[in-house]
Write an enzyme that holds these catalytic residues in place. Structure first.
Site, mmCIF file in Angstrom:
data_model
loop_
_atom_site.group_PDB
_atom_site.id
_atom_site.type_symbol
_atom_site.label_atom_id
_atom_site.label_comp_id
_atom_site.label_asym_id
_atom_site.label_seq_id
_atom_site.Cartn_x
_atom_site.Cartn_y
_atom_site.Cartn_z
ATOM 1 N N ARG A 167 102.654 89.170 18.163
ATOM 2 C CA ARG A 167 102.838 87.756 18.527
ATOM 3 C C ARG A 167 102.198 86.833 17.484
ATOM 4 N NH1 ARG A 167 105.700 90.505 20.503
ATOM 5 N NH2 ARG A 167 106.073 90.957 22.707
ATOM 6 N N SER A 217 106.127 84.657 29.230
ATOM 7 C CA SER A 217 104.906 85.456 29.321
ATOM 8 C C SER A 217 103.701 84.601 28.930
ATOM 9 C CB SER A 217 105.024 86.671 28.400
ATOM 10 O OG SER A 217 103.901 87.493 28.515
ATOM 11 N N GLU A 287 99.187 83.721 25.292
ATOM 12 C CA GLU A 287 100.317 83.814 24.375
ATOM 13 C C GLU A 287 101.017 82.464 24.282
ATOM 14 O OE1 GLU A 287 104.680 85.955 24.392
ATOM 15 O OE2 GLU A 287 102.949 87.198 24.869
#
Length: 303
Positions: A167, A217, A287
């Site tokens: 990520r 998410s 995230e």
């Protein structure tokens, strides 16, 4: 100012909650929809020359915009959305919808993009976050990208220069903005690609609360653990602050169930981090990006 940028779609004091996946976010001073690279560079160079802050939102999926909104120019790439195929290579502009781009790959019987068939957002945002799912990630197929530098110049970045990680990409710190990108795919069988995409979409619909606005998410996966499992073990499924709650369907998601605000999201995220750490000793890392300003007293009185 608007006269100097004549012909460009610019909306003044535009509520960003109309455009974000979370359905939260205060106003942008100037919301800009460039149609091509020329309009984009005109806007950025004007902003730089006049010391006006600017930011690119992509499709605003894995993102929370605070209730006070964003000052300066907010640039959205929705109109920069062309996707072309050359042999086994797909080139997509940054504003192209990621899911639609995977459908182009399928139509041409190109394999490698199946993992992203249900990931919302734009191609540019997917590169920024090195988006991934079901064992695949953007880094696996990325060839190169044309990027706009903070100074308003255009350059090419290779996969090595992107320095992809979990990520993560180099442009998260450099401030470079993806304009378009090339992806290297492989020849495949149309039916097999279709079946795999159908399977992944079924799993996503089965496990994720797609029927509600959300930011996707919320937390990165802690090493050796799953964020959703840790949240569930902390008995936080269904926990709600204001109009936002931890999804009963998948605890790694927070959904806007009743006119929630960015403040609700932030408070719920903070509560989940604190509770999970107290329960398991593991501190979750966000995230989702949070940007913009807190709502001012004047804004509250007007709303």
């Amino acid at each position: 100012m608007i006269e100097e940028l004549a012909g460009i779609d610019i909306r003044i004091n535009e509520p960003l909650k109309k455009y974000t996946y979370t359905k939260v976010g205060g106003p942008a001073d100037y919301l800009v929809f460039p149609r091509n690279r020329l309009e984009l560079t005109r806007v950025v160079k004007y902003a730089n020359n006049h010391s006006i802050p600017w930011i690119v939102l992509g499709n605003a999926s894995n993102l929370i915009v605070r209730d006070g909104g964003i000052r300066g120019f907010v640039i959205m790439f929705n109109k920069l959305n062309t996707v072309t195929v050359d042999g086994y290579t797909i080139e997509a502009e940054a504003g192209a919808n990621l899911i639609e781009t995977t459908k182009v790959a399928k139509f041409h019987s190109l394999t490698g993009f199946e993992f992203a068939c249900g990931i919302p957002g734009s191609v540019g945002g997917a590169i920024f976050m090195n988006a991934g799912a079901y064992g695949g990630e953007i880094a696996n197929i990325f060839l190169s990208a044309k990027v706009l530098t903070p100074e308003g110049d255009i350059k090419t970045m290779t996969a090595r220069e992107m320095a992809f990680g979990y990520r993560h990409s180099a442009i998260q710190k450099s401030g470079d903005i993806v304009i378009s990108a090339k992806f290297a795919l492989k020849p495949g069988d149309f039916e097999q690609i279709s079946q795999e995409m159908n399977r992944l979409n079924y799993l996503r619909q089965l496990k994720q609360p797609l029927e509600y606005p959300s930011c996707g998410s919320v937390f990165k996966r802690p090493e050796g653990h799953f964020a959703g499992q840790l949240i569930m073990e902390a008995k936080l499924k269904g926990y709600r602050i204001g109009g936002v709650e931890v999804s009963e369907k998948h605890a790694g998601f927070m959904i806007n169930v009743d006119h929630g605000t960015a403040k609700d999201y932030e408070h719920l995220i903070a509560h989940v981090i604190e509770t999970v750490e107290h329960n398991s000793g593991i501190r979750l890392e966000r995230e989702v990006r949070i940007i913009g300003e807190q709502e001012s007293l004047n804004q509250k009185e007007k709303s």
